[in-house]
Motif scaffolding. Sequence first.
Motif, PDB file in Angstrom:
ATOM      1  N   MET A  21       0.841  -1.187   0.000  1.00 29.19           N
ATOM      2  CA  MET A  21       0.000   0.000   0.000  1.00 29.19           C
ATOM      3  C   MET A  21       0.874   1.234   0.000  1.00 29.19           C
ATOM      4  SD  MET A  21      -1.334   0.242   3.854  1.00 29.19           S
ATOM      5  CE  MET A  21      -0.201   0.682   5.152  1.00 29.19           C
ATOM      6  N   ALA A  22       0.289   2.338  -0.390  1.00 30.23           N
ATOM      7  CA  ALA A  22       1.005   3.604  -0.370  1.00 30.23           C
ATOM      8  C   ALA A  22       0.817   4.239   0.983  1.00 30.23           C
ATOM      9  CB  ALA A  22       0.466   4.524  -1.464  1.00 30.23           C
ATOM     10  N   GLY A  23       1.864   4.300   1.744  1.00 31.78           N
ATOM     11  CA  GLY A  23       1.813   4.944   3.059  1.00 31.78           C
ATOM     12  C   GLY A  23       1.342   4.022   4.148  1.00 31.78           C
ATOM     13  N   SER A  27       2.072   8.123   8.930  1.00 33.44           N
ATOM     14  CA  SER A  27       3.069   8.581   7.977  1.00 33.44           C
ATOM     15  C   SER A  27       2.553   9.832   7.275  1.00 33.44           C
ATOM     16  CB  SER A  27       3.320   7.466   6.962  1.00 33.44           C
ATOM     17  OG  SER A  27       4.030   7.951   5.854  1.00 33.44           O
ATOM     18  N   SER A  28       3.489  10.627   6.749  1.00 35.79           N
ATOM     19  CA  SER A  28       3.078  11.810   5.992  1.00 35.79           C
ATOM     20  C   SER A  28       2.744  11.451   4.549  1.00 35.79           C
ATOM     21  CB  SER A  28       4.192  12.857   6.026  1.00 35.79           C
ATOM     22  OG  SER A  28       5.350  12.336   5.412  1.00 35.79           O
ATOM     23  N   ARG A  29       2.985  10.201   4.165  1.00 39.78           N
ATOM     24  CA  ARG A  29       2.641   9.751   2.820  1.00 39.78           C
ATOM     25  C   ARG A  29       1.134   9.561   2.694  1.00 39.78           C
ATOM     26  NH1 ARG A  29       6.072   4.746   1.341  1.00 39.78           N
ATOM     27  NH2 ARG A  29       4.960   5.053  -0.584  1.00 39.78           N
ATOM     28  N   THR A  31      -2.213   7.754   1.957  1.00 33.47           N
ATOM     29  CA  THR A  31      -2.678   6.372   2.021  1.00 33.47           C
ATOM     30  C   THR A  31      -3.503   6.037   0.783  1.00 33.47           C
ATOM     31  OG1 THR A  31      -4.742   6.904   3.150  1.00 33.47           O
ATOM     32  CG2 THR A  31      -2.821   6.457   4.553  1.00 33.47           C
ATOM     33  N   PHE A  32      -3.760   4.752   0.593  1.00 36.83           N
ATOM     34  CA  PHE A  32      -4.599   4.291  -0.506  1.00 36.83           C
ATOM     35  C   PHE A  32      -5.958   4.981  -0.465  1.00 36.83           C
ATOM     36  CE2 PHE A  32      -8.044   1.383  -1.740  1.00 36.83           C
ATOM     37  CZ  PHE A  32      -7.794   1.293  -3.101  1.00 36.83           C
ATOM     38  N   VAL A  33      -6.525   5.128   0.726  1.00 39.42           N
ATOM     39  CA  VAL A  33      -7.856   5.729   0.867  1.00 39.42           C
ATOM     40  C   VAL A  33      -7.845   7.187   0.405  1.00 39.42           C
ATOM     41  CG1 VAL A  33      -9.666   6.326   2.518  1.00 39.42           C
ATOM     42  CG2 VAL A  33      -8.482   4.143   2.715  1.00 39.42           C
ATOM     43  N   MET A  34      -6.787   7.931   0.743  1.00 39.61           N
ATOM     44  CA  MET A  34      -6.687   9.326   0.312  1.00 39.61           C
ATOM     45  C   MET A  34      -6.553   9.425  -1.211  1.00 39.61           C
ATOM     46  SD  MET A  34      -4.025  10.693   3.118  1.00 39.61           S
ATOM     47  CE  MET A  34      -4.359  10.647   4.860  1.00 39.61           C
ATOM     48  N   THR A  35      -5.732   8.533  -1.776  1.00 39.71           N
ATOM     49  CA  THR A  35      -5.554   8.512  -3.223  1.00 39.71           C
ATOM     50  C   THR A  35      -6.851   8.113  -3.917  1.00 39.71           C
ATOM     51  OG1 THR A  35      -3.242   7.891  -2.907  1.00 39.71           O
ATOM     52  CG2 THR A  35      -4.162   7.554  -5.098  1.00 39.71           C
ATOM     53  N   LEU A  36      -7.542   7.154  -3.352  1.00 43.26           N
ATOM     54  CA  LEU A  36      -8.820   6.709  -3.914  1.00 43.26           C
ATOM     55  C   LEU A  36      -9.826   7.852  -3.929  1.00 43.26           C
ATOM     56  CD1 LEU A  36     -10.729   4.557  -4.995  1.00 43.26           C
ATOM     57  CD2 LEU A  36     -11.143   3.846  -2.623  1.00 43.26           C
ATOM     58  N   ARG A  37      -9.883   8.627  -2.861  1.00 44.13           N
ATOM     59  CA  ARG A  37     -10.808   9.771  -2.822  1.00 44.13           C
ATOM     60  C   ARG A  37     -10.480  10.751  -3.950  1.00 44.13           C
ATOM     61  NH1 ARG A  37     -14.618  11.960  -0.112  1.00 44.13           N
ATOM     62  NH2 ARG A  37     -14.497  10.461   1.585  1.00 44.13           N
TER      63      ARG A  37
END
Length: 167
Positions: A21-23, A27-29, A31-37
């Motif tokens: 997963m991303a982040g 973490s300051s990276r 996450t998958f959920v943020m990217t998905l949004r």
Amino acid sequence: RGGDCGAPRTRSSGRGRRAAMAGAGGSSRETFVMTLRRALDYTTAHRPDLARWAKPESGACFIVNRPNDFASELAATGTFWTSSQWRSFTRLANMWHFKRRTNEEDGSVVFEHEVFREDRPGRDVTIESKRKKVGGAARAKAKAAPMGGVGGGDEVGADGGGDASAA
């Protein structure tokens, strides 16, 4: 095309595999959920033929109308994620507790999550992945533990002499 969260004639995915997963939490990276949004906001506004948020009254879900094209076309933008494989996307969604249903009539896929909603972006940070976090001390202990007698240092190698790791 694609119906809504209450679409009839669906089947459950049943896959429980894990993927990178991303982040990670804290973490300051992103996450998958943020990217998905971000991806859903983009597709809803510019490419609703690929994917879109469902109507808010339908529940906490989004609809992917063309699954294989969704992953490959968004990966090609270089803005969201790098994998162009639908299977990788569904593994990530599963790891973040999204439930998947496929509409057998038109092939669209509905993803549901009790917290992930278009009208409540602030709640995304409360979503956690299934990935277990291993801290520094636990990781060091796992590395030091013998694995079935391998790595003792005084083992006989395949040639009958010396340390197996030196062979």
